[in-house]
Motif scaffolding. Structure first.
Motif, PDB file in Angstrom:
ATOM      1  N   UNK A 261       0.847  -1.195   0.000  1.00 13.18           N
ATOM      2  CA  UNK A 261       0.000   0.000   0.000  1.00 13.18           C
ATOM      3  C   UNK A 261       0.883   1.245   0.000  1.00 13.18           C
ATOM      4  N   UNK A 262       0.272   2.393  -0.224  1.00  7.51           N
ATOM      5  CA  UNK A 262       1.015   3.651  -0.118  1.00  7.51           C
ATOM      6  C   UNK A 262       1.270   4.009   1.332  1.00  7.51           C
ATOM      7  N   UNK A 263       0.297   3.694   2.202  1.00 13.58           N
ATOM      8  CA  UNK A 263       0.394   4.020   3.622  1.00 13.58           C
ATOM      9  C   UNK A 263      -0.151   2.851   4.433  1.00 13.58           C
ATOM     10  N   UNK A 264       0.204   2.819   5.708  1.00 14.34           N
ATOM     11  CA  UNK A 264      -0.377   1.860   6.642  1.00 14.34           C
ATOM     12  C   UNK A 264      -0.683   2.587   7.938  1.00 14.34           C
ATOM     13  N   UNK A 265      -1.776   2.204   8.575  1.00 11.26           N
ATOM     14  CA  UNK A 265      -2.214   2.810   9.827  1.00 11.26           C
ATOM     15  C   UNK A 265      -1.689   1.975  10.988  1.00 11.26           C
ATOM     16  N   UNK A 266      -0.937   2.622  11.870  1.00 12.25           N
ATOM     17  CA  UNK A 266      -0.354   1.962  13.040  1.00 12.25           C
ATOM     18  C   UNK A 266      -0.882   2.653  14.288  1.00 12.25           C
ATOM     19  N   UNK A 267      -1.540   1.886  15.152  1.00  9.77           N
ATOM     20  CA  UNK A 267      -2.133   2.440  16.375  1.00  9.77           C
ATOM     21  C   UNK A 267      -1.100   2.437  17.489  1.00  9.77           C
ATOM     22  N   UNK A 268      -0.701   3.633  17.952  1.00  4.01           N
ATOM     23  CA  UNK A 268       0.323   3.727  18.987  1.00  4.01           C
ATOM     24  C   UNK A 268      -0.219   3.414  20.380  1.00  4.01           C
ATOM     25  N   UNK A 269      -1.480   3.027  20.485  1.00  3.75           N
ATOM     26  CA  UNK A 269      -2.001   2.500  21.744  1.00  3.75           C
ATOM     27  C   UNK A 269      -1.812   0.987  21.827  1.00  3.75           C
ATOM     28  N   UNK A 270      -1.325   0.385  20.738  1.00  2.00           N
ATOM     29  CA  UNK A 270      -1.161  -1.063  20.687  1.00  2.00           C
ATOM     30  C   UNK A 270       0.306  -1.455  20.879  1.00  2.00           C
ATOM     31  N   UNK A 271       0.558  -2.635  21.427  1.00  2.00           N
ATOM     32  CA  UNK A 271       1.946  -3.068  21.643  1.00  2.00           C
ATOM     33  C   UNK A 271       2.680  -3.264  20.320  1.00  2.00           C
ATOM     34  N   UNK A 272       3.961  -2.925  20.328  1.00  2.00           N
ATOM     35  CA  UNK A 272       4.783  -3.144  19.148  1.00  2.00           C
ATOM     36  C   UNK A 272       4.635  -2.110  18.058  1.00  2.00           C
ATOM     37  N   UNK A 273       3.959  -0.999  18.345  1.00  2.00           N
ATOM     38  CA  UNK A 273       3.682  -0.012  17.302  1.00  2.00           C
ATOM     39  C   UNK A 273       4.962   0.586  16.724  1.00  2.00           C
ATOM     40  N   UNK A 274       5.929   0.890  17.590  1.00  2.00           N
ATOM     41  CA  UNK A 274       7.143   1.556  17.120  1.00  2.00           C
ATOM     42  C   UNK A 274       7.915   0.680  16.135  1.00  2.00           C
ATOM     43  N   UNK A 275       8.102  -0.584  16.477  1.00  4.21           N
ATOM     44  CA  UNK A 275       8.836  -1.480  15.582  1.00  4.21           C
ATOM     45  C   UNK A 275       8.062  -1.723  14.288  1.00  4.21           C
ATOM     46  N   UNK A 276       6.749  -1.874  14.400  1.00  7.69           N
ATOM     47  CA  UNK A 276       5.927  -2.059  13.206  1.00  7.69           C
ATOM     48  C   UNK A 276       6.062  -0.864  12.270  1.00  7.69           C
ATOM     49  N   UNK A 277       6.017   0.338  12.830  1.00  6.61           N
ATOM     50  CA  UNK A 277       6.160   1.537  12.003  1.00  6.61           C
ATOM     51  C   UNK A 277       7.524   1.578  11.330  1.00  6.61           C
TER      52      UNK A 277
END
Length: 248
Positions: free
Chosen positions: A103-119
């Motif tokens: 995709x062009x973008x992905x939505x990452x919820x920073x209230x969820x665990x692992x958000x920083x690494x996923x981003x």
């Protein structure tokens, strides 16, 4: 930076939520096309398996993106990368690393665990990130603190997407001191339209769609994403006109 109106075309909803919710890849493509024709500049989808479960599998994400692009949806496409699609943080990373269609973008919820690494993994794959931070709800200040502590090195490819529990200007007052990233404001259900008006006043990006709200500002059920986007455009024009009149 000018952020176009983002259409959230299905969100966490299912066919049980009514006929306005697109479910199949073909329905998502048709709904996205009409939303873009109505004025949406970007489209957010939650890819789902044939049985309706959200998924980050490349066998699900790829065909959905190909369906939308093949149908002629020419605006940037975003997908949700949340725990609803893959509860295990390590599993989310594995899924994202295995995507064959991006995709062009992905939505990452920073209230969820692992958000920083996923981003970080998404950025490493060339996918821009919409960092969702809830404001004013039960999540508290931690998601925003996590976002601010995250070393954002590519501000042109990261946006802060603030989900407001209500259209309270105090919730956005602290956003003025943020890193130099674009900001999108949105609300869900009863907060959706008041927050959209607040976003217009604040000059941020906008988000609307069946994924966030099923009703128009007057309470009538929305017939489609296109209708929600078209009404949002009217709200934007009216708010802009009111602001211009007030400054004279």
């Amino acid at each position: 930076m000018v952020v176009p109106l983002l259409a959230s075309v299905n969100g966490a909803r299912s066919a049980a939520d009514g006929p306005a919710v697109p479910v199949s890849p073909a329905d998502l493509a048709g709904s996205a096309l009409t939303a873009v024709a109505a004025g949406a500049g970007e489209v957010l989808v939650h890819p789902r398996t044939p049985c309706g479960r959200e998924s980050l599998s490349p066998r699900v994400v790829g065909p959905v993106l190909e369906e939308l692009r093949g149908a002629g949806v020419g605006v940037p496409l975003a997908v949700s990368a949340s725990i609803a699609a893959e509860p295990d943080p390590a599993g989310r990373l594995e899924r994202v690393r295995s995507w064959t269609v991006l995709p062009d973008r992905a939505v990452v919820d920073f209230a969820e665990p692992g958000a920083e690494e996923l981003a970080r993994v998404l950025l490493g794959r060339g996918v821009a990130v919409d960092a969702v931070v809830p404001l004013g709800g039960p999540a508290g200040p931690d998601p925003m603190a996590r976002f601010l502590a995250w070393p954002v090195r590519e501000p042109g490819r990261v946006r802060l997407v603030a989900e407001l529990a209500s259209a309270d200007p105090a919730l956005v007052a602290g956003l003025r001191g943020l890193p130099p990233v674009a900001v999108v404001l949105f609300g869900r259900e009863a907060a959706a339209w008041p927050v959209l008006r607040l976003a217009v006043r604040c000059g941020t990006g906008l988000r609307i769609g069946v994924g966030d709200v099923l009703h128009l500002p007057d309470g009538r059920p929305a017939r489609s994403n296109a209708e929600l986007v078209a009404v949002a455009r009217v709200v934007v024009r009216e708010a802009a006109a009111a602001a211009t009149a007030g400054s004279r």
